[in-house]
Design a protein around this motif. Structure first.
Motif, PDB file in Angstrom:
ATOM      1  N   PRO A  49       0.899  -1.121  -0.113  1.00 32.47           N
ATOM      2  CA  PRO A  49      -0.123   0.196   0.049  1.00 32.47           C
ATOM      3  C   PRO A  49       0.927   1.457   0.033  1.00 32.47           C
ATOM      4  N   ASP A  50       0.291   2.374  -0.366  1.00 34.45           N
ATOM      5  CA  ASP A  50       0.845   3.507  -0.405  1.00 34.45           C
ATOM      6  C   ASP A  50       0.884   4.453   0.710  1.00 34.45           C
ATOM      7  N   ALA A  51      -0.484   4.980   0.909  1.00 35.40           N
ATOM      8  CA  ALA A  51      -0.972   5.803   1.992  1.00 35.40           C
ATOM      9  C   ALA A  51      -1.094   5.160   3.292  1.00 35.40           C
ATOM     10  N   ASP A  52      -0.965   6.116   4.225  1.00 33.86           N
ATOM     11  CA  ASP A  52      -1.162   5.725   5.663  1.00 33.86           C
ATOM     12  C   ASP A  52      -2.661   5.206   5.720  1.00 33.86           C
ATOM     13  N   ASP A  53      -2.696   3.914   6.647  1.00 31.74           N
ATOM     14  CA  ASP A  53      -3.849   2.937   6.786  1.00 31.74           C
ATOM     15  C   ASP A  53      -4.425   2.326   5.773  1.00 31.74           C
ATOM     16  N   GLU A  54      -3.787   2.627   4.119  1.00 31.77           N
ATOM     17  CA  GLU A  54      -4.336   1.933   2.959  1.00 31.77           C
ATOM     18  C   GLU A  54      -4.025   0.631   3.354  1.00 31.77           C
ATOM     19  N   GLU A  55      -4.995  -0.575   2.887  1.00 36.32           N
ATOM     20  CA  GLU A  55      -4.634  -2.013   2.917  1.00 36.32           C
ATOM     21  C   GLU A  55      -4.587  -2.534   1.436  1.00 36.32           C
ATOM     22  N   ILE A  56      -4.069  -3.396   1.227  1.00 42.73           N
ATOM     23  CA  ILE A  56      -4.053  -4.071  -0.044  1.00 42.73           C
ATOM     24  C   ILE A  56      -4.296  -5.923   0.054  1.00 42.73           C
ATOM     25  N   THR A  57      -4.812  -6.368  -0.525  1.00 40.80           N
ATOM     26  CA  THR A  57      -4.760  -7.743  -0.492  1.00 40.80           C
ATOM     27  C   THR A  57      -4.434  -8.642  -1.798  1.00 40.80           C
ATOM     28  N   ILE A  58      -3.546  -9.510  -1.642  1.00 41.85           N
ATOM     29  CA  ILE A  58      -3.335 -10.013  -2.810  1.00 41.85           C
ATOM     30  C   ILE A  58      -3.593 -11.816  -2.765  1.00 41.85           C
ATOM     31  N   THR A  59      -4.235 -12.247  -3.592  1.00 41.07           N
ATOM     32  CA  THR A  59      -4.573 -13.664  -3.663  1.00 41.07           C
ATOM     33  C   THR A  59      -3.734 -14.634  -4.493  1.00 41.07           C
ATOM     34  N   ALA A  60      -3.267 -15.732  -3.839  1.00 43.63           N
ATOM     35  CA  ALA A  60      -2.564 -16.947  -4.497  1.00 43.63           C
ATOM     36  C   ALA A  60      -3.499 -17.748  -4.920  1.00 43.63           C
ATOM     37  N   SER A  61      -3.884 -18.274  -5.967  1.00 48.71           N
ATOM     38  CA  SER A  61      -4.714 -19.237  -6.345  1.00 48.71           C
ATOM     39  C   SER A  61      -4.122 -20.364  -6.933  1.00 48.71           C
ATOM     40  N   CYS A  62      -4.732 -21.467  -6.391  1.00 47.01           N
ATOM     41  CA  CYS A  62      -4.284 -22.936  -6.677  1.00 47.01           C
ATOM     42  C   CYS A  62      -4.474 -23.336  -8.159  1.00 47.01           C
ATOM     43  N   GLY A  76       7.113  -6.253   2.028  1.00 50.49           N
ATOM     44  CA  GLY A  76       8.286  -5.681   1.281  1.00 50.49           C
ATOM     45  C   GLY A  76       9.428  -5.479   2.130  1.00 50.49           C
ATOM     46  N   ASP A  77      10.628  -4.962   1.699  1.00 48.69           N
ATOM     47  CA  ASP A  77      11.839  -4.713   2.368  1.00 48.69           C
ATOM     48  C   ASP A  77      11.789  -3.283   3.155  1.00 48.69           C
ATOM     49  N   ARG A  78      10.526  -2.656   3.261  1.00 45.19           N
ATOM     50  CA  ARG A  78      10.572  -1.092   3.763  1.00 45.19           C
ATOM     51  C   ARG A  78      10.834  -1.461   5.305  1.00 45.19           C
ATOM     52  N   THR A  79      11.465  -0.304   5.736  1.00 42.92           N
ATOM     53  CA  THR A  79      11.764  -0.345   7.279  1.00 42.92           C
ATOM     54  C   THR A  79      11.001   0.929   8.041  1.00 42.92           C
ATOM     55  N   ALA A  84       4.839  -1.223   5.267  1.00 36.71           N
ATOM     56  CA  ALA A  84       3.736  -2.077   5.051  1.00 36.71           C
ATOM     57  C   ALA A  84       3.898  -3.347   6.300  1.00 36.71           C
ATOM     58  N   VAL A  85       2.799  -3.642   6.997  1.00 35.62           N
ATOM     59  CA  VAL A  85       2.729  -4.713   8.134  1.00 35.62           C
ATOM     60  C   VAL A  85       1.567  -5.571   7.714  1.00 35.62           C
ATOM     61  N   THR A  86       1.731  -6.775   8.039  1.00 28.39           N
ATOM     62  CA  THR A  86       0.675  -7.752   7.760  1.00 28.39           C
ATOM     63  C   THR A  86      -0.626  -7.557   8.277  1.00 28.39           C
ATOM     64  N   PHE A 104       1.748   1.344   7.417  1.00 29.22           N
ATOM     65  CA  PHE A 104       1.655   1.847   8.791  1.00 29.22           C
ATOM     66  C   PHE A 104       2.749   2.977   8.851  1.00 29.22           C
ATOM     67  N   SER A 105       2.595   4.285   8.896  1.00 33.09           N
ATOM     68  CA  SER A 105       3.345   5.491   8.766  1.00 33.09           C
ATOM     69  C   SER A 105       3.364   6.354   9.873  1.00 33.09           C
ATOM     70  N   THR A 106       4.547   6.456  10.571  1.00 35.98           N
ATOM     71  CA  THR A 106       4.571   7.324  11.372  1.00 35.98           C
ATOM     72  C   THR A 106       5.627   8.398  11.047  1.00 35.98           C
ATOM     73  N   GLY A 107       5.911   8.623   9.918  1.00 35.45           N
ATOM     74  CA  GLY A 107       6.780   9.454   9.328  1.00 35.45           C
ATOM     75  C   GLY A 107       6.312  10.323   8.331  1.00 35.45           C
ATOM     76  N   ALA A 108       6.640   9.929   7.135  1.00 36.56           N
ATOM     77  CA  ALA A 108       6.096  10.642   5.943  1.00 36.56           C
ATOM     78  C   ALA A 108       4.635  10.705   5.610  1.00 36.56           C
ATOM     79  N   GLY A 109       4.012   9.576   6.261  1.00 37.95           N
ATOM     80  CA  GLY A 109       2.595   9.338   5.919  1.00 37.95           C
ATOM     81  C   GLY A 109       2.347   8.724   4.876  1.00 37.95           C
ATOM     82  N   THR A 110       3.414   7.947   4.146  1.00 37.13           N
ATOM     83  CA  THR A 110       3.310   7.270   3.003  1.00 37.13           C
ATOM     84  C   THR A 110       4.092   6.129   3.072  1.00 37.13           C
ATOM     85  N   CYS A 111       3.872   4.849   2.523  1.00 33.38           N
ATOM     86  CA  CYS A 111       4.717   3.817   2.610  1.00 33.38           C
ATOM     87  C   CYS A 111       5.535   3.713   1.381  1.00 33.38           C
ATOM     88  N   GLY A 112       5.085   4.630   0.235  1.00 31.71           N
ATOM     89  CA  GLY A 112       5.887   4.277  -1.050  1.00 31.71           C
ATOM     90  C   GLY A 112       5.832   3.045  -1.813  1.00 31.71           C
TER      91      GLY A 112
END
Length: 124
Positions: A49-62, A76-79, A84-86, A104-112
């Motif tokens: 996700p990009d913006a603070d509190d935005e959620e994305i869902t990815i589906t892996a299908s059999c 991803g590898d953001r710190t 982004a948190v699970t 989850f952003s406490t800095g810039a308000g975006t996760c990029g």
């Protein structure tokens, strides 16, 4: 007992709930296939996700004809402080796995953005 092979034969049978029976050296399902035979790990990716509190869902299908028996995901590898948190990981019906991540952003308000990955473990 130390051996690399145990060779045992028996006329015993065992039937479990759901029609599984131990008759050919594996747990045989109602369709006659060994449970666990033909398993696969499916991977699906998405960005965000990009913006603070935005959620994305990815589906892996059999693959066709297979059912999900487990799954999960990774963010991803953001710190911190902008990452982004699970926020969810669960089956999607009987043939897929959903993995959700929330910014989850406490800095810039975006996760990029960043790449999030969902995994499904599937078998017959």
């Amino acid at each position: 007992l130390r051996t690399s092979v145990i060779n045992a034969t028996s006329t015993a049978t065992s039937t479990f709930a759901g029609g599984m029976k131990l008759s050919t050296g594996c747990f045989e399902g109602k369709d006659g296939k060994c449970t666990g035979e033909g398993w696969e790990k499916i991977t699906a990716t998405g960005t965000g996700p990009d913006a603070d509190d935005e959620e994305i869902t990815i589906t892996a299908s059999c693959s066709a004809g297979k059912k999900v028996v487990g799954g999960g995901g990774s963010t991803g590898d953001r710190t911190a402080p902008d990452m982004a948190v699970t926020s969810g990981s669960a089956p999607n019906g009987t043939t897929g796995w959903d993995f959700s991540a929330t910014c989850f952003s406490t800095g810039a308000g975006t996760c990029g953005g960043g790449t999030q990955t969902a995994y499904a473990i599937c078998t017959y």
